[in-house]
Scaffold this motif. Structure first.
Motif, short mmCIF file in Angstrom:
data_model
loop_
_atom_site.label_atom_id
_atom_site.label_comp_id
_atom_site.label_asym_id
_atom_site.label_seq_id
_atom_site.Cartn_x
_atom_site.Cartn_y
_atom_site.Cartn_z
N ARG A 1 -4.51 9.15 1.28
CA ARG A 1 -3.63 8.36 2.14
C ARG A 1 -2.85 9.29 3.04
NH1 ARG A 1 -1.85 3.33 1.95
NH2 ARG A 1 0.20 2.86 2.78
N GLU A 2 -2.67 8.88 4.26
CA GLU A 2 -1.83 9.64 5.19
C GLU A 2 -0.38 9.55 4.75
OE1 GLU A 2 -2.85 11.46 7.89
OE2 GLU A 2 -4.92 11.03 7.28
N ASP B 1 3.52 9.15 4.92
CA ASP B 1 4.47 8.45 5.78
C ASP B 1 5.62 9.42 6.05
OD1 ASP B 1 6.17 6.76 7.11
OD2 ASP B 1 6.47 5.40 5.43
#
Length: 163
Positions: A157-158, A160
């Motif tokens: 996941r990128e 945040d």
């Protein structure tokens, strides 16, 4: 009849457990995270070990480990897996506690659900142990952060950057 792309449905659209017996076992890992949002006073009490019910982090860690091992008892179509390791760690901030669970196995299917379940149950344990101090807590941001292994390969996941 259905032409559904969902693998947990049979040709008639009924729920089924996916057949993983033809697959070869391989190394798999999943990392999940979630947060329990709370007042700054509650987070401070947890950090100081001042919650009346005891050591919140230690109990939540054991709850998360147990939950990962019991995932197929809770999620109806999950396969029972030989869970090789479970790590549950915490970051305490001013107004939240972040939980990270890492689950590893050598098996025919992944451990994403085990990692997500570990986070969920650890978060619920924090809520239970702290509810007398803060009933306004919110459990949120339950997310798969990484998974490796299997036919679909690696997912990350990128991050945040808003925090």
């Amino acid at each position: 009849m259905t032409d559904s792309p969902f693998t947990h449905l049979d040709p008639l659209g009924r729920a089924r457990m996916v057949d993983v017996t033809p697959k070869d076992p391989s190394y798999r890992r999943a990392i999940a995270r979630c947060r329990v949002y709370m007042s700054d006073d509650t987070a401070s009490q947890v950090a100081r070990g001042a919650i009346a019910k005891g050591d919140v982090i230690a109990v939540a860690r054991v709850a998360g480990i147990q939950a990962a091992k019991r995932t197929p008892d809770l999620i109806p179509l999950c396969h029972p897996l030989l869970v090789g390791s479970v790590y549950v760690n915490f970051e305490i901030a001013d107004t939240w506690i972040e939980i990270e669970a890492q689950v590893e196995t050598v098996d025919r299917t992944g451990v994403e659900m085990e990692a997500l379940t570990a986070c969920s149950v650890a978060a619920l344990t924090i809520y239970d142990m702290c509810k007398s101090a803060d009933r306004s807590m919110v459990i949120g941001d339950l997310t798969l952060w990484e998974k490796t292994g299997g036919k679909s390969g690696t997912y990350r996941r990128e991050a945040d950057t808003s925090d």
